[in-house]
Design an enzyme around this catalytic site. Structure first.
Site, PDB file in Angstrom:
ATOM      1  N   HIS A  97      51.569  90.833  61.396  1.00 52.38           N
ATOM      2  CA  HIS A  97      52.726  89.970  61.678  1.00 52.38           C
ATOM      3  C   HIS A  97      52.583  89.251  63.024  1.00 52.38           C
ATOM      4  CE1 HIS A  97      55.088  91.794  58.344  1.00 52.38           C
ATOM      5  NE2 HIS A  97      54.431  92.896  58.710  1.00 52.38           N
TER       6      HIS A  97
ATOM      7  N   SER B 182      25.227  58.956  23.549  1.00 55.01           N
ATOM      8  CA  SER B 182      26.388  58.122  23.852  1.00 55.01           C
ATOM      9  C   SER B 182      26.738  58.398  25.304  1.00 55.01           C
ATOM     10  CB  SER B 182      27.568  58.488  22.948  1.00 55.01           C
ATOM     11  OG  SER B 182      28.789  57.973  23.463  1.00 55.01           O
TER      12      SER B 182
ATOM     13  N   LYS C 189      35.695  72.445  79.673  1.00 52.16           N
ATOM     14  CA  LYS C 189      36.471  72.952  78.533  1.00 52.16           C
ATOM     15  C   LYS C 189      35.557  73.147  77.327  1.00 52.16           C
ATOM     16  CE  LYS C 189      41.080  72.276  76.596  1.00 52.16           C
ATOM     17  NZ  LYS C 189      40.881  72.713  75.222  1.00 52.16           N
TER      18      LYS C 189
ATOM     19  N   SER D 226      36.328  68.267  76.194  1.00 49.89           N
ATOM     20  CA  SER D 226      37.377  67.344  76.615  1.00 49.89           C
ATOM     21  C   SER D 226      36.789  66.164  77.361  1.00 49.89           C
ATOM     22  CB  SER D 226      38.387  68.062  77.508  1.00 49.89           C
ATOM     23  OG  SER D 226      39.327  67.154  78.060  1.00 49.89           O
TER      24      SER D 226
ATOM     25  N   PRO E 165      17.664  48.750  26.339  1.00 47.41           N
ATOM     26  CA  PRO E 165      18.531  49.749  26.975  1.00 47.41           C
ATOM     27  C   PRO E 165      19.276  50.632  25.982  1.00 47.41           C
ATOM     28  CG  PRO E 165      18.776  47.632  28.056  1.00 47.41           C
ATOM     29  CD  PRO E 165      17.947  47.396  26.831  1.00 47.41           C
ATOM     30  N   ASN E 166      19.879  50.008  24.974  1.00 44.75           N
ATOM     31  CA  ASN E 166      20.678  50.784  24.019  1.00 44.75           C
ATOM     32  C   ASN E 166      19.830  51.453  22.952  1.00 44.75           C
ATOM     33  OD1 ASN E 166      22.544  48.405  25.025  1.00 44.75           O
ATOM     34  ND2 ASN E 166      23.905  50.050  24.377  1.00 44.75           N
TER      35      ASN E 166
ATOM     36  N   ASN F 166      35.795  73.981  73.203  1.00 41.64           N
ATOM     37  CA  ASN F 166      36.699  74.050  72.057  1.00 41.64           C
ATOM     38  C   ASN F 166      36.008  74.662  70.835  1.00 41.64           C
ATOM     39  OD1 ASN F 166      38.790  72.855  73.474  1.00 41.64           O
ATOM     40  ND2 ASN F 166      38.239  70.783  72.838  1.00 41.64           N
TER      41      ASN F 166
ATOM     42  N   GLU G  83      37.212  74.102  63.673  1.00 43.17           N
ATOM     43  CA  GLU G  83      38.029  72.940  63.320  1.00 43.17           C
ATOM     44  C   GLU G  83      37.403  72.156  62.169  1.00 43.17           C
ATOM     45  OE1 GLU G  83      38.289  70.994  67.090  1.00 43.17           O
ATOM     46  OE2 GLU G  83      39.562  72.568  67.949  1.00 43.17           O
TER      47      GLU G  83
END
Length: 460
Positions: free
Chosen positions: A184, A136, A320, A314, A127-128, A322, A327
């Protein structure tokens, strides 16, 4: 047969599950760190590509044999052929581990070495010494971070462009649909809905421009710096070869021509690009809010536009609908804004020669990119694409508005116009009625001067 095997590392013997492809250092990490999400597989896949490229670069410089290099390449190819469920079994480490990502780098090294051993047990792949040769964790992990981040931003840019294109279609479709403007949160002068959409589109075009201007900083790679930036133990031309191979694989022009001391100790590129993602998130909140407010109702709100009914809104109120896509995208955007704090603070933790918050930086960055990419795509296809207007409602609100009095101001003065608006509000009559009653304006003059379409500048 035992369910475990014993391997040794520099600290001594370690008991490892018999069928595990990892080795001692991965096992120690599993025992010592168990909290939080696992290291992203997209990062693991990039690291595997880096190990393959490193084997070939080391072979070119005769640092490892062609036989070893070919086994490492074959092992990586086998791992990359696995689906995500299979691959995750071999890479189980969590994000919240050592801040250099060393244990994930060793996880990759150990798994590649063990797969290579299964392919040919007569050739020892370490591995190394072999898989990690010329590297590294301190330089190869941040190299993988930047490549992975660059790929994620590329996908995000595609999603943003898709939304821009869809908004462009809607802008053209509604260019001459007059509605009341608002400042505004109060009535203002008329605009067209197409003009309003053009503002959203331009906002996103600017955000996309910021991403494109900044994302090049992710293309600078730390590879070649090894432990502290000096390049100790890396073979000649290693960094340049890796950068070229990564460019060929991913179609992005990466470069190793960078200051390695900077690359190991700072993550300014990830920080600044995420800042652009945060800006995008802020702007998406504004746009999504505009859409859901304009669609509010259908009878007790603004009601100027209609949005698709994607699912029941809902559990108790039948019929309903939404604004769920708005969201979802605003929740994702809020998360991204919070993530920006995480990345900014983490990027500040470059102590001397190395930043030690690397795993949380890349995990957080990728979460933001994925959240934005996915929610933008859904917002585009499931909300914006199906958006329609209630033109009668828009006309009604324009006709009832007092701010179209602004068109009278150049003819009878600001003060006289203000008095007409105030009288209309007080008496509960239309602006047209109040203007005629004032004696300042005739019917013909009112019809000539107060033209909402002309007030938008389109026909002016």
């Amino acid at each position: 047969m035992s369910d475990y095997r014993i391997e040794e590392d520099a600290l001594g013997p370690v008991k490892i599950p018999a069928d595990a492809l990892w080795g001692a250092q991965t096992q120690r990490s599993l025992q010592n760190f168990s909290t939080g999400e696992k290291m992203p597989l997209v990062l693991i896949k990039v690291m595997l590509q880096l190990k393959k490229a490193a084997a070939l670069a080391n072979q070119d410089e005769k640092a490892i044999s062609a036989e070893k290099a070919s086994l490492i390449v074959a092992a990586v190819n086998q791992l990359l052929s696995l689906d995500d469920v299979q691959l995750r079994k071999d890479f189980p480490l969590v994000v919240y581990q050592t801040g250099s990502g060393t244990q994930t780098n060793m996880n990759v090294n150990e798994v590649v070495a063990n797969v290579a051993k299964k392919l040919n047990s007569k050739v020892e792949i370490l591995p190394n010494d072999d898989v990690n040769h010329s590297q590294s964790s301190n330089d190869i992990f941040p190299t993988a971070m930047n490549i992975t981040a660059a790929l994620a931003v590329e996908k995000l840019e595609v999603a943003v462009q898709h939304l821009i294109d869809k908004l462009d279609e809607k802008q053209k479709e509604f260019w001459r649909v007059v509605k009341i403007g608002r400042t505004h949160l109060q009535d203002a002068t008329p605009i067209t809905f197409g003009q309003e959409i053009s503002g959203w589109k331009s906002t996103l075009e600017h955000d996309l421009g910021y991403l494109k201007e900044l994302n090049g900083t992710l293309n600078e790679l730390a590879v070649g710096g090894t432990a502290v930036g000096t390049g100790l133990n890396a073979v000649p031309h290693f960094a340049e070869t890796i950068a070229q191979k990564m460019s060929d694989i991913y179609g992005i022009k990466f470069t190793a021509d960078s200051n390695k001391f900077y690359e190991l100790a700072a993550h300014s590129g990830l920080n600044v690009v995420h800042g652009a993602m945060k800006t995008l998130a802020s702007d998406l909140i504004k746009i999504a809010n505009d859409v859901r407010f304009l669609a509010s109702g259908p009878r007790a709100g603004y009601g100027e536009i209609n949005i698709p009914a994607n699912e029941p809104g809902s559990s108790i109120m039948p019929g309903k609908v939404n604004p769920t896509q708005a969201e979802a995208i605003t929740m994702a955007a809020v998360r991204v804004i919070g993530n920006d704090v995480v990345i900014s603070l983490s990027a500040s933790q470059g102590n001397f020669e190395m930043n030690v918050y690397k795993p949380v930086i890349i995990s957080t960055f990728l979460e933001s990119a994925e959240l934005l990419t996915g929610t933008i795509s859904n917002f585009t296809d499931l909300m914006i694409a199906g958006l329609t207007v209630n033109q009668d409602r828009m006309k009604e609100l324009v006709d009832r508005s007092l701010m179209i009095v602004t068109a009278l101001s150049p003819h009878i003065g600001y003060h006289a116009s203000a008095k007409i608006a105030q009288q209309a509000q007080k008496d509960g009559v239309t602006l047209h009625q109040a203007a005629i009653q004032s004696g300042k304006v005739t019917n013909a003059q009112y019809d000539q001067w107060v033209d909402p379409m002309k007030m938008t500048g389109i026909d002016g």
